[in-house]
Design a protein around this motif. Structure first.
Motif, PDB file in Angstrom:
ATOM      1  N   UNK A   1       1.002  -1.189  -0.041  1.00  0.00           N
ATOM      2  CA  UNK A   1      -0.011   0.001  -0.133  1.00  0.00           C
ATOM      3  C   UNK A   1       0.762   1.215  -0.141  1.00  0.00           C
ATOM      4  N   UNK A   2       0.325   2.383  -0.023  1.00  0.00           N
ATOM      5  CA  UNK A   2       0.974   3.643  -0.095  1.00  0.00           C
ATOM      6  C   UNK A   2       1.811   3.756   1.040  1.00  0.00           C
ATOM      7  N   UNK A   3       1.579   3.299   2.227  1.00  0.00           N
ATOM      8  CA  UNK A   3       2.448   3.512   3.380  1.00  0.00           C
ATOM      9  C   UNK A   3       3.765   2.985   3.220  1.00  0.00           C
ATOM     10  N   UNK A   4       3.471   1.825   2.559  1.00  0.00           N
ATOM     11  CA  UNK A   4       4.860   0.950   2.510  1.00  0.00           C
ATOM     12  C   UNK A   4       5.749   1.825   1.530  1.00  0.00           C
TER      13      UNK A   4
ATOM     14  N   UNK B   1      -5.227  -0.197  -8.611  1.00  0.00           N
ATOM     15  CA  UNK B   1      -4.403  -0.152  -7.438  1.00  0.00           C
ATOM     16  C   UNK B   1      -2.910   0.050  -7.816  1.00  0.00           C
ATOM     17  N   UNK B   2      -2.792  -0.914  -8.624  1.00  0.00           N
ATOM     18  CA  UNK B   2      -1.104  -0.862  -9.041  1.00  0.00           C
ATOM     19  C   UNK B   2      -0.694   0.398  -9.693  1.00  0.00           C
ATOM     20  N   UNK B   3      -1.398   0.650 -10.702  1.00  0.00           N
ATOM     21  CA  UNK B   3      -1.190   1.958 -11.426  1.00  0.00           C
ATOM     22  C   UNK B   3      -1.136   3.184 -10.539  1.00  0.00           C
ATOM     23  N   UNK B   4      -1.892   3.176  -9.643  1.00  0.00           N
ATOM     24  CA  UNK B   4      -2.060   4.217  -8.587  1.00  0.00           C
ATOM     25  C   UNK B   4      -0.642   4.300  -7.686  1.00  0.00           C
ATOM     26  N   UNK B   5      -0.613   3.146  -7.345  1.00  0.00           N
ATOM     27  CA  UNK B   5       0.974   3.072  -6.541  1.00  0.00           C
ATOM     28  C   UNK B   5       2.217   3.419  -7.393  1.00  0.00           C
ATOM     29  N   UNK B   6       2.195   2.920  -8.733  1.00  0.00           N
ATOM     30  CA  UNK B   6       3.190   3.436  -9.311  1.00  0.00           C
ATOM     31  C   UNK B   6       3.623   5.065  -9.484  1.00  0.00           C
ATOM     32  N   UNK B   7       2.128   5.757  -9.834  1.00  0.00           N
ATOM     33  CA  UNK B   7       2.015   7.141  -9.940  1.00  0.00           C
ATOM     34  C   UNK B   7       2.561   7.685  -8.768  1.00  0.00           C
ATOM     35  N   UNK B   8       2.283   7.242  -7.510  1.00  0.00           N
ATOM     36  CA  UNK B   8       2.869   7.655  -6.345  1.00  0.00           C
ATOM     37  C   UNK B   8       4.299   7.562  -6.014  1.00  0.00           C
ATOM     38  N   UNK B   9       4.504   6.392  -6.512  1.00  0.00           N
ATOM     39  CA  UNK B   9       6.115   6.228  -6.436  1.00  0.00           C
ATOM     40  C   UNK B   9       6.717   7.245  -7.011  1.00  0.00           C
ATOM     41  N   UNK B  10       6.337   7.566  -8.576  1.00  0.00           N
ATOM     42  CA  UNK B  10       6.895   8.668  -9.286  1.00  0.00           C
ATOM     43  C   UNK B  10       6.696   9.872  -8.833  1.00  0.00           C
ATOM     44  N   UNK B  11       5.837  10.215  -8.067  1.00  0.00           N
ATOM     45  CA  UNK B  11       5.691  11.457  -7.202  1.00  0.00           C
ATOM     46  C   UNK B  11       6.447  11.604  -6.109  1.00  0.00           C
TER      47      UNK B  11
ATOM     48  N   UNK C   1       9.335  10.152  -5.798  1.00  0.00           N
ATOM     49  CA  UNK C   1      10.923  10.330  -6.108  1.00  0.00           C
ATOM     50  C   UNK C   1      10.899  10.983  -7.745  1.00  0.00           C
ATOM     51  N   UNK C   2      10.611  11.960  -7.564  1.00  0.00           N
ATOM     52  CA  UNK C   2      10.547  12.703  -9.085  1.00  0.00           C
ATOM     53  C   UNK C   2      12.035  12.795  -9.966  1.00  0.00           C
ATOM     54  N   UNK C   3      13.162  12.693  -9.001  1.00  0.00           N
ATOM     55  CA  UNK C   3      14.247  12.396  -9.684  1.00  0.00           C
ATOM     56  C   UNK C   3      14.642  11.210 -10.287  1.00  0.00           C
ATOM     57  N   UNK C   4      14.125  10.019  -9.704  1.00  0.00           N
ATOM     58  CA  UNK C   4      14.341   8.546 -10.162  1.00  0.00           C
ATOM     59  C   UNK C   4      13.549   8.138 -11.409  1.00  0.00           C
ATOM     60  N   UNK C   5      14.270   7.224 -12.033  1.00  0.00           N
ATOM     61  CA  UNK C   5      13.614   6.905 -13.164  1.00  0.00           C
ATOM     62  C   UNK C   5      12.606   5.576 -12.821  1.00  0.00           C
ATOM     63  N   UNK C   6      11.496   5.274 -12.983  1.00  0.00           N
ATOM     64  CA  UNK C   6      10.784   4.312 -12.768  1.00  0.00           C
ATOM     65  C   UNK C   6      10.076   3.545 -14.044  1.00  0.00           C
ATOM     66  N   UNK C   7      10.520   2.307 -14.033  1.00  0.00           N
ATOM     67  CA  UNK C   7      10.161   1.448 -15.037  1.00  0.00           C
ATOM     68  C   UNK C   7       9.008   0.446 -14.410  1.00  0.00           C
ATOM     69  N   UNK C   8       7.888   0.388 -15.234  1.00  0.00           N
ATOM     70  CA  UNK C   8       6.911  -0.407 -14.798  1.00  0.00           C
ATOM     71  C   UNK C   8       6.465  -1.422 -15.903  1.00  0.00           C
ATOM     72  N   UNK C   9       6.439  -2.722 -15.358  1.00  0.00           N
ATOM     73  CA  UNK C   9       6.027  -3.781 -15.874  1.00  0.00           C
ATOM     74  C   UNK C   9       4.815  -4.552 -15.710  1.00  0.00           C
ATOM     75  N   UNK C  10       3.715  -4.270 -16.614  1.00  0.00           N
ATOM     76  CA  UNK C  10       2.295  -4.618 -15.916  1.00  0.00           C
ATOM     77  C   UNK C  10       2.192  -6.111 -16.110  1.00  0.00           C
ATOM     78  N   UNK C  11       2.215  -6.868 -14.960  1.00  0.00           N
ATOM     79  CA  UNK C  11       2.059  -8.296 -14.866  1.00  0.00           C
ATOM     80  C   UNK C  11       1.014  -8.813 -14.125  1.00  0.00           C
ATOM     81  N   UNK C  12      -0.011  -8.141 -13.844  1.00  0.00           N
ATOM     82  CA  UNK C  12      -1.405  -8.172 -13.728  1.00  0.00           C
ATOM     83  C   UNK C  12      -2.100  -9.145 -14.804  1.00  0.00           C
TER      84      UNK C  12
END
Ligand code: SF4
Length: 303
Positions: A141-144, A166-176, A178-189
């Motif tokens: 979840x978001x807390x983690x 939920x997965x897409x929401x957490x990826x978006x929050x991760x990007x917010x 850590x704006x300086x980090x690169x985030x690669x998302x692989x959709x495995x649902x």
């Protein structure tokens, strides 16, 4: 009372294949499943009647039979190999879509990313995913997300049965976060999970009461119930038709029915049949229905 079955519901191809392969293995001789083949007590009972035993995947060497089965949830390669090295004949029923998630995790790890698995900590599929990649962090979840170690590049996969929203929401929050980090998302649902979730959303829009059929410890079944709960509907999660209670259904209520990916077709049919009985009994006891013969007599008298 109306009863509507979801457009997509019930057993997926991955669970069906796992059941078939386990049946074939058990027909060849005494067999042990390493864990719960599927999170469904009716299936577990059925396997017990076939003499299929159960052992822990982690307890290598604990099976009393030489044939063992890895479940559709998959396992870490090191566990699979450990059972083979210990001399067991391993039937691997890992779903191809779980294998795809393992492959995606291997790729992002090879790219040097900080691997993140969105999923339920401790779930057998998540343990299998992380077993070969101990540096992966499980985020439920978001807390983690707040506790993540800093990284220049995060690589994200998810447990196959997580809700995609939920997965897409957490990826978006991760990007917010850590704006300086690169985030690669692989959709495995997996697609069956997505199909059931979309059908569930529709069911929620058109009904007042939702019946979700599936094992209480089944992750995708629980996620379906959560979706209906979040939509503010009355939700009842059941494992068998015998658990249905007429008091849950008020006259005229619109009832939607769905089932998790490990639920047998027979169980869904039994639930539908019992719901139709409840609807018929409710119609028969309604005041209008009781007055119908009187009204018909009155009409006949005037005719
Ligand atoms: S829920 Fe998805 S990943 Fe799991 S067995 Fe079914 S198809 Fe495969």
């Amino acid at each position: 009372m109306t009863i509507t079955l979801a457009d997509h519901y019930g057993m997926c191809f991955g669970v069906r294949d796992a059941l078939r392969k386990t049946h074939d293995t058990a027909a060849a001789g005494p067999t042990t499943v390493l864990g719960e083949l599927v999170h469904n007590p009716i299936v577990q009972q059925h396997l017990s009647t076939l003499g299929v035993q159960r052992a822990h995947l982690d307890a290598v060497g604990s099976s009393e039979t030489s044939r063992v089965v890895i479940t559709a949830h998959g396992a870490a390669d090191r566990d699979r190999q450990a059972w083979r090295t210990a001399g067991y004949q391993v039937t691997d029923t890992t779903c191809p879509l779980v294998k795809k998630a393992h492959h995606a995790l291997a790729q992002i790890t090879a790219q040097g990313c900080q691997a993140i698995v969105i999923g339920q900590p401790g779930h057998v599929e998540v343990r299998g995913l992380c077993g070969d990649f101990p540096q992966a962090v499980v985020v439920e979840d978001e807390a983690a997300l707040q506790d993540l170690p800093w990284a220049a590049h995060y690589g994200v996969v998810s447990q196959t049965t997580q809700p995609i929203a939920k997965v897409l929401d957490l990826v978006r929050k991760l990007e917010q976060l850590h704006p300086d980090a690169k985030v690669t998302f692989r959709d495995t649902v997996c697609q069956p999970t997505k199909d059931r979730q979309v059908a569930m959303d529709r069911l929620c829009q058109e009904n007042d009461v939702i019946i979700v059929i599936g094992g209480r410890n089944s992750n995708n079944t629980r996620q379906l119930s959560e979706t209906a709960r979040r939509a503010g509907l009355d939700v009842h999660q059941i494992e068998t038709a015998a658990e249905l209670q007429p008091a849950w259904f008020s006259p005229g209520c619109r009832t939607g029915v769905t089932a998790g990916t490990s639920t047998l077709d027979e169980t869904v049919q039994a639930v539908m049949a019992r719901l139709k009985q409840i609807a018929a009994a409710s119609r028969a006891s309604s005041p209008i229905h009781r007055l119908a013969p009187v009204i018909q007599q009155a009409i006949a008298a005037f005719a």
